[in-house]
Motif scaffolding. Structure first.
Motif, PDB file in Angstrom:
ATOM      1  N   PRO A 248       0.822  -1.205   0.000  1.00  0.00           N
ATOM      2  CA  PRO A 248       0.000   0.000   0.000  1.00  0.00           C
ATOM      3  C   PRO A 248       0.862   1.263   0.000  1.00  0.00           C
ATOM      4  CG  PRO A 248      -0.142  -1.122   2.112  1.00  0.00           C
ATOM      5  CD  PRO A 248       0.706  -1.969   1.225  1.00  0.00           C
ATOM      6  N   THR A 249       0.308   2.325  -0.532  1.00  0.00           N
ATOM      7  CA  THR A 249       0.958   3.623  -0.483  1.00  0.00           C
ATOM      8  C   THR A 249       0.027   4.592   0.227  1.00  0.00           C
ATOM      9  OG1 THR A 249       2.007   5.395  -1.731  1.00  0.00           O
ATOM     10  CG2 THR A 249       0.130   4.337  -2.780  1.00  0.00           C
ATOM     11  N   ALA A 250       0.606   5.522   0.974  1.00  0.00           N
ATOM     12  CA  ALA A 250      -0.187   6.497   1.713  1.00  0.00           C
ATOM     13  C   ALA A 250      -0.472   7.740   0.891  1.00  0.00           C
ATOM     14  CB  ALA A 250       0.569   6.879   2.990  1.00  0.00           C
ATOM     15  N   VAL A 251       0.217   7.901  -0.201  1.00  0.00           N
ATOM     16  CA  VAL A 251       0.148   9.139  -0.970  1.00  0.00           C
ATOM     17  C   VAL A 251      -1.074   9.164  -1.877  1.00  0.00           C
ATOM     18  CG1 VAL A 251       1.345  10.582  -2.661  1.00  0.00           C
ATOM     19  CG2 VAL A 251       2.661   9.318  -0.933  1.00  0.00           C
ATOM     20  N   ARG A 252      -1.831  10.270  -1.808  1.00  0.00           N
ATOM     21  CA  ARG A 252      -2.944  10.495  -2.725  1.00  0.00           C
ATOM     22  C   ARG A 252      -2.649  11.782  -3.475  1.00  0.00           C
ATOM     23  NH1 ARG A 252      -7.759  13.264  -3.242  1.00  0.00           N
ATOM     24  NH2 ARG A 252      -7.660  14.205  -1.191  1.00  0.00           N
ATOM     25  N   LEU A 253      -2.500  11.677  -4.784  1.00  0.00           N
ATOM     26  CA  LEU A 253      -2.233  12.846  -5.608  1.00  0.00           C
ATOM     27  C   LEU A 253      -3.536  13.563  -5.911  1.00  0.00           C
ATOM     28  CD1 LEU A 253       0.389  11.330  -8.064  1.00  0.00           C
ATOM     29  CD2 LEU A 253       0.783  12.594  -5.935  1.00  0.00           C
ATOM     30  N   VAL A 254      -3.499  14.885  -5.895  1.00  0.00           N
ATOM     31  CA  VAL A 254      -4.684  15.709  -6.097  1.00  0.00           C
ATOM     32  C   VAL A 254      -4.500  16.501  -7.384  1.00  0.00           C
ATOM     33  CG1 VAL A 254      -6.111  17.555  -5.143  1.00  0.00           C
ATOM     34  CG2 VAL A 254      -5.007  15.910  -3.606  1.00  0.00           C
ATOM     35  N   ARG A 255      -5.425  16.314  -8.305  1.00  0.00           N
ATOM     36  CA  ARG A 255      -5.428  17.063  -9.562  1.00  0.00           C
ATOM     37  C   ARG A 255      -6.640  17.982  -9.547  1.00  0.00           C
ATOM     38  NH1 ARG A 255      -3.393  12.284  -9.934  1.00  0.00           N
ATOM     39  NH2 ARG A 255      -1.487  11.962 -11.110  1.00  0.00           N
TER      40      ARG A 255
ATOM     41  N   TYR B  95       2.427  17.451 -13.522  1.00  0.00           N
ATOM     42  CA  TYR B  95       2.464  16.952 -12.161  1.00  0.00           C
ATOM     43  C   TYR B  95       1.122  17.247 -11.506  1.00  0.00           C
ATOM     44  CZ  TYR B  95       3.631  21.878 -11.946  1.00  0.00           C
ATOM     45  OH  TYR B  95       3.640  23.229 -12.159  1.00  0.00           O
ATOM     46  N   ALA B  96       0.847  16.529 -10.417  1.00  0.00           N
ATOM     47  CA  ALA B  96      -0.346  16.820  -9.627  1.00  0.00           C
ATOM     48  C   ALA B  96      -0.120  18.154  -8.922  1.00  0.00           C
ATOM     49  CB  ALA B  96      -0.572  15.705  -8.613  1.00  0.00           C
ATOM     50  N   TYR B  97      -1.180  18.858  -8.621  1.00  0.00           N
ATOM     51  CA  TYR B  97      -1.051  20.145  -7.956  1.00  0.00           C
ATOM     52  C   TYR B  97      -0.867  20.027  -6.447  1.00  0.00           C
ATOM     53  CZ  TYR B  97      -1.945  22.889 -12.124  1.00  0.00           C
ATOM     54  OH  TYR B  97      -1.837  23.488 -13.353  1.00  0.00           O
ATOM     55  N   ALA B  98      -1.233  18.896  -5.881  1.00  0.00           N
ATOM     56  CA  ALA B  98      -1.103  18.692  -4.438  1.00  0.00           C
ATOM     57  C   ALA B  98      -1.029  17.193  -4.157  1.00  0.00           C
ATOM     58  CB  ALA B  98      -2.289  19.310  -3.705  1.00  0.00           C
ATOM     59  N   ALA B  99      -0.641  16.869  -2.948  1.00  0.00           N
ATOM     60  CA  ALA B  99      -0.625  15.475  -2.502  1.00  0.00           C
ATOM     61  C   ALA B  99      -0.999  15.457  -1.028  1.00  0.00           C
ATOM     62  CB  ALA B  99       0.748  14.848  -2.709  1.00  0.00           C
ATOM     63  N   THR B 100      -1.679  14.406  -0.623  1.00  0.00           N
ATOM     64  CA  THR B 100      -2.043  14.264   0.784  1.00  0.00           C
ATOM     65  C   THR B 100      -1.613  12.893   1.288  1.00  0.00           C
ATOM     66  OG1 THR B 100      -4.232  13.321   0.361  1.00  0.00           O
ATOM     67  CG2 THR B 100      -4.090  15.733   0.466  1.00  0.00           C
ATOM     68  N   VAL B 101      -1.443  12.820   2.608  1.00  0.00           N
ATOM     69  CA  VAL B 101      -1.201  11.540   3.279  1.00  0.00           C
ATOM     70  C   VAL B 101      -2.066  11.520   4.528  1.00  0.00           C
ATOM     71  CG1 VAL B 101       1.148  11.250   2.405  1.00  0.00           C
ATOM     72  CG2 VAL B 101       0.797  12.413   4.556  1.00  0.00           C
ATOM     73  N   PRO B 102      -2.584  10.358   4.891  1.00  0.00           N
ATOM     74  CA  PRO B 102      -3.407  10.285   6.090  1.00  0.00           C
ATOM     75  C   PRO B 102      -2.570  10.492   7.360  1.00  0.00           C
ATOM     76  CG  PRO B 102      -3.404   8.181   4.893  1.00  0.00           C
ATOM     77  CD  PRO B 102      -2.503   9.110   4.179  1.00  0.00           C
ATOM     78  N   ALA B 103      -3.248  10.871   8.434  1.00  0.00           N
ATOM     79  CA  ALA B 103      -2.574  11.040   9.724  1.00  0.00           C
ATOM     80  C   ALA B 103      -1.901   9.735  10.136  1.00  0.00           C
ATOM     81  CB  ALA B 103      -3.593  11.463  10.779  1.00  0.00           C
ATOM     82  N   GLY B 104      -0.801   9.850  10.837  1.00  0.00           N
ATOM     83  CA  GLY B 104      -0.131   8.683  11.381  1.00  0.00           C
ATOM     84  C   GLY B 104       0.889   8.043  10.460  1.00  0.00           C
ATOM     85  N   MET B 105       1.133   8.623   9.308  1.00  0.00           N
ATOM     86  CA  MET B 105       2.132   8.060   8.396  1.00  0.00           C
ATOM     87  C   MET B 105       3.531   8.475   8.856  1.00  0.00           C
ATOM     88  SD  MET B 105       0.330   6.391   6.236  1.00  0.00           S
ATOM     89  CE  MET B 105      -0.593   6.062   7.722  1.00  0.00           C
ATOM     90  N   ARG B 106       4.490   7.649   8.510  1.00  0.00           N
ATOM     91  CA  ARG B 106       5.891   7.972   8.784  1.00  0.00           C
ATOM     92  C   ARG B 106       6.387   8.826   7.633  1.00  0.00           C
ATOM     93  NH1 ARG B 106      10.714   5.184   7.384  1.00  0.00           N
ATOM     94  NH2 ARG B 106       9.479   3.416   6.694  1.00  0.00           N
TER      95      ARG B 106
ATOM     96  N   VAL C 133      18.053  17.226  -6.318  1.00  0.00           N
ATOM     97  CA  VAL C 133      16.637  16.888  -6.195  1.00  0.00           C
ATOM     98  C   VAL C 133      16.314  16.624  -4.732  1.00  0.00           C
ATOM     99  CG1 VAL C 133      14.784  15.327  -6.904  1.00  0.00           C
ATOM    100  CG2 VAL C 133      16.650  15.850  -8.502  1.00  0.00           C
ATOM    101  N   GLU C 134      15.416  17.418  -4.174  1.00  0.00           N
ATOM    102  CA  GLU C 134      14.928  17.223  -2.815  1.00  0.00           C
ATOM    103  C   GLU C 134      13.601  16.477  -2.876  1.00  0.00           C
ATOM    104  OE1 GLU C 134      14.405  21.030  -1.015  1.00  0.00           O
ATOM    105  OE2 GLU C 134      16.474  21.630  -1.320  1.00  0.00           O
ATOM    106  N   ALA C 135      13.284  15.729  -1.821  1.00  0.00           N
ATOM    107  CA  ALA C 135      12.011  15.009  -1.800  1.00  0.00           C
ATOM    108  C   ALA C 135      11.521  14.795  -0.372  1.00  0.00           C
ATOM    109  CB  ALA C 135      12.147  13.658  -2.502  1.00  0.00           C
ATOM    110  N   VAL C 136      10.210  14.637  -0.266  1.00  0.00           N
ATOM    111  CA  VAL C 136       9.555  14.213   0.967  1.00  0.00           C
ATOM    112  C   VAL C 136       8.713  13.003   0.597  1.00  0.00           C
ATOM    113  CG1 VAL C 136       7.889  14.830   2.766  1.00  0.00           C
ATOM    114  CG2 VAL C 136       9.473  16.564   1.887  1.00  0.00           C
ATOM    115  N   ALA C 137       8.769  11.969   1.424  1.00  0.00           N
ATOM    116  CA  ALA C 137       7.989  10.749   1.187  1.00  0.00           C
ATOM    117  C   ALA C 137       7.156  10.438   2.430  1.00  0.00           C
ATOM    118  CB  ALA C 137       8.919   9.579   0.857  1.00  0.00           C
ATOM    119  N   ALA C 138       6.132   9.617   2.248  1.00  0.00           N
ATOM    120  CA  ALA C 138       5.298   9.159   3.343  1.00  0.00           C
ATOM    121  C   ALA C 138       5.142   7.649   3.220  1.00  0.00           C
ATOM    122  CB  ALA C 138       3.935   9.831   3.312  1.00  0.00           C
ATOM    123  N   VAL C 139       5.366   6.948   4.317  1.00  0.00           N
ATOM    124  CA  VAL C 139       5.339   5.488   4.284  1.00  0.00           C
ATOM    125  C   VAL C 139       4.253   4.956   5.198  1.00  0.00           C
ATOM    126  CG1 VAL C 139       6.687   3.383   4.647  1.00  0.00           C
ATOM    127  CG2 VAL C 139       7.810   5.458   3.784  1.00  0.00           C
ATOM    128  N   LEU C 140       3.458   4.075   4.664  1.00  0.00           N
ATOM    129  CA  LEU C 140       2.415   3.393   5.404  1.00  0.00           C
ATOM    130  C   LEU C 140       2.994   2.070   5.878  1.00  0.00           C
ATOM    131  CD1 LEU C 140      -0.602   3.239   6.199  1.00  0.00           C
ATOM    132  CD2 LEU C 140      -1.016   2.200   3.967  1.00  0.00           C
TER     133      LEU C 140
END
Length: 145
Positions: A8-15, A25-36, A133-140
């Motif tokens: 599973p992935t925690a990332v939801r891309l928002v268009r 690219y997507a204009y935004a991305a969200t992750v649910p609470a509690g993700m690393r 290249v900088e990045a932020v990731a979210a892991v479920l």
């Protein structure tokens, strides 16, 4: 959301239908609470010995940045599909150089077109460095806490 590798992935891309569809690219991305969250340092075009690869070649340096980014993500227990956003820094005042580096980074993400910022800067930290290249990731996973 589950991706082709079954993990599973925690990332939801928002268009946004209200904004231009020409953005690569997507204009935004969200992750649910509690993700690393994984905050990655800028990935640089340096090899294992610390040498800057491909002086003068924006695309080749971008490819090395992506390779190093993939490794840093793996070491943190994440994948490219876990990336929430990126910032691509290119040492150039020429838009063509920025685009050349961007295309390599964009293609590396495939359909996972994360929100990204592309910036032209005057100088980067290593000798002969043109791209970072900088990045932020979210892991479920069960280490989120």
């Amino acid at each position: 959301m589950t991706v082709p590798d079954g993990r599973p992935t925690a990332v939801r891309l928002v268009r946004s239908p209200s904004l231009s569809p020409t953005a690569e690219y997507a204009y935004a991305a969200t992750v649910p609470a509690g993700m690393r969250l994984v905050f990655l340092a800028g990935s640089c075009p340096i090899d294992a010995s610390g040498a800057t690869v491909a002086p003068g070649d924006h695309a080749a340096q971008a490819a090395q940045c992506v390779a190093n980014l993939r490794q840093a993500l793996a070491d943190a227990g994440a994948r490219m599909r876990d990336v929430v956003s990126t910032r691509v820094l290119v040492a150039s005042s020429r838009q063509a150089d920025l685009v050349r580096a961007w295309e390599v980074v964009r293609d590396a993400f495939g359909e996972h077109d994360v929100p990204s910022t592309l910036l032209g800067v005057t100088v980067l930290g290593y000798d002969d460095q043109l791209v970072e290249v900088e990045a932020v990731a979210a892991v479920l996973d069960d280490t989120a806490a």
